[in-house]
Design an enzyme around this catalytic site. Structure first.
Site: not given
Ligand SMILES: *[C@@H]1O[C@H](CO)[C@@H](O)[C@H](O)[C@H]1NC(C)=O
Ligand SMILES: *[C@@H]1O[C@H](CO)[C@@H](O)[C@H](O)[C@H]1NC(C)=O
Ligand SMILES: *[C@@H]1O[C@H](CO)[C@@H](O)[C@H](O)[C@H]1NC(C)=O
Ligand SMILES: *[C@@H]1O[C@H](CO)[C@@H](O)[C@H](O)[C@H]1NC(C)=O
Length: 338
Positions: A181, A287, A317
């Site tokens: 991320s 995502d 995600h």
């Protein structure tokens, strides 16, 4: 630091619960993230994700040892080092690959001590028999970008110069930068910066980048951002706020830190091609960030960089760290590189 007892793991789960409770149109990202922006620009974080202590004691039967070391005391940066227990039985010549890991959390949350990332690093060190160095960089908005990038590159210089006994088990010529991320964004940018000074980093030699659902953005919405605008994990109001709080003042999301495709991509990508680095980008269709990740893969392909796009159906995600059965895809890919 007061650790709030939340019934679910903060982050993804907490965001998910808060976000789904709120009406989509009236979604307040501050409430969903449980934060207050103070007039002096700092953030009050009302939920601190659970943390785990390191396990440095070699007499315990834990499969992976871990310990914390300061990187730069003046900036309160530090690293958690993970060493597979078995490494200590090997001869000094038998060295393990080195993974430098950058945790996620929208540049605003988490640390290298967070249980969520600690557990991932333990599993990774064990499954791939690697030495892992997880970097605790400075967070925004107290320290806006590029602070996290500077800390992340400083960590590489610190590893290079370290005399730590555990790091002697690491093969400095087989180093991979990995992040998830926001950490994937950091690994990418730290990688660009490191590629511009490979001589200074010797004997540390980076062989590749592992970008797990890297967090990128741009002013123009991508199709997956539109399709998944009301996503339960990272809806647009949350990612917009994360950029607002982490980018330097006065720039928009089409800045090089958030959008790697601006100006046709960074010039140093030509250097990364010549260096022969292997890049892998992990993503999944559930995502909102997936299209940006595909765009990055396309950019790297155009530049002639050796890149593997590893995209999966469904998911959300955070799934490659949060779901051990998905982490295995990352570990297996790493093993093909070793
Ligand atoms: C900023 O404001 C918060 C909340 O009022 C306070 O707790 C904090 O100490 C302040 N930080 C600085 C650096 O002034
Ligand atoms: C820590 O950072 C400060 C400020 O950038 C720098 O002057 C100092 O040399 C660094 N210390 C170490 C041990 O790297
Ligand atoms: C440490 O922090 C200071 C002040 O915040 C900054 O000027 C310096 O560049 C930082 N050091 C590194 C290595 O990033
Ligand atoms: C982000 O900043 C822009 C420009 O200042 C503002 O219009 C927008 O409402 C902000 N979004 C969030 C979610 O804070």
């Amino acid at each position: 630091m007061a650790v709030h007892k939340v019934t679910t793991v903060f982050s993804i789960c907490l965001i998910l619960i808060h976000a789904s409770k709120l009406a989509h149109s009236a979604m307040d990202p501050y409430k969903a993230l449980n934060i207050i922006l103070n007039p002096n620009g700092t953030l009050t974080r009302l939920s601190i994700p659970p943390q785990s202590p390191p396990s440095p004691d070699p007499t315990l039967p834990t499969p992976v040892l871990s310990k914390d070391l300061p990187i730069n005391k003046s900036n309160h940066t530090w690293a958690r080092i993970y060493l597979p227990h078995q490494a200590q039985d090997h001869s000094p010549n038998h060295k393990l690959p080195l993974i430098v890991f950058y945790h996620g959390g929208g540049f605003l949350f988490y640390s290298a001590a967070s249980t969520y990332f600690h557990d991932f690093c333990v599993r990774m060190a064990h499954a791939t028999q690697s030495v892992v160095v997880s970097v605790d960089y400075r967070l925004a908005p107290e320290h806006r970008l590029p602070a996290a990038y500077e800390d992340s590159v400083e960590a590489l210089h610190w590893i290079k110069a370290s005399k730590d006994r555990w790091l002697r088990h690491a093969d400095y010529s087989r180093c991979y930068l990995m992040g998830e991320s926001a950490g994937g964004n950091i690994a990418y940018t730290a990688g660009l910066r490191a590629a511009a000074e490979v001589e200074n980093l010797k004997p540390l030699k980076i062989e590749g980048l592992m970008l797990i659902q890297p967090f990128f953005g741009g002013t123009k919405r991508s199709p997956s951002e539109i399709r998944l605008a009301e996503d339960k994990t990272i809806p647009l109001p949350i990612t917009d706020l994360m950029w607002n709080l982490s980018l330097p003042f006065g720039v928009d999301r089409d800045y090089e830190y958030s959008n790697p495709t601006v100006h046709g991509g960074d010039k140093i990508l030509d250097g990364i091609k010549v260096l022969g680095w292997r890049v892998a980008v992990f993503g999944c269709e559930g995502d909102p960030l997936v299209d940006r990740e595909r765009e990055l893969v396309k950019l790297l392909q155009q530049k002639g960089v050796h890149v593997a796009g590893k995209f999966y159906e469904g998911g959300r995600h955070g799934i490659f760290v949060g779901d051990p059965s998905m982490s295995v895809h990352v570990f297996n890919h790493l093993k093909t590189l070793y």
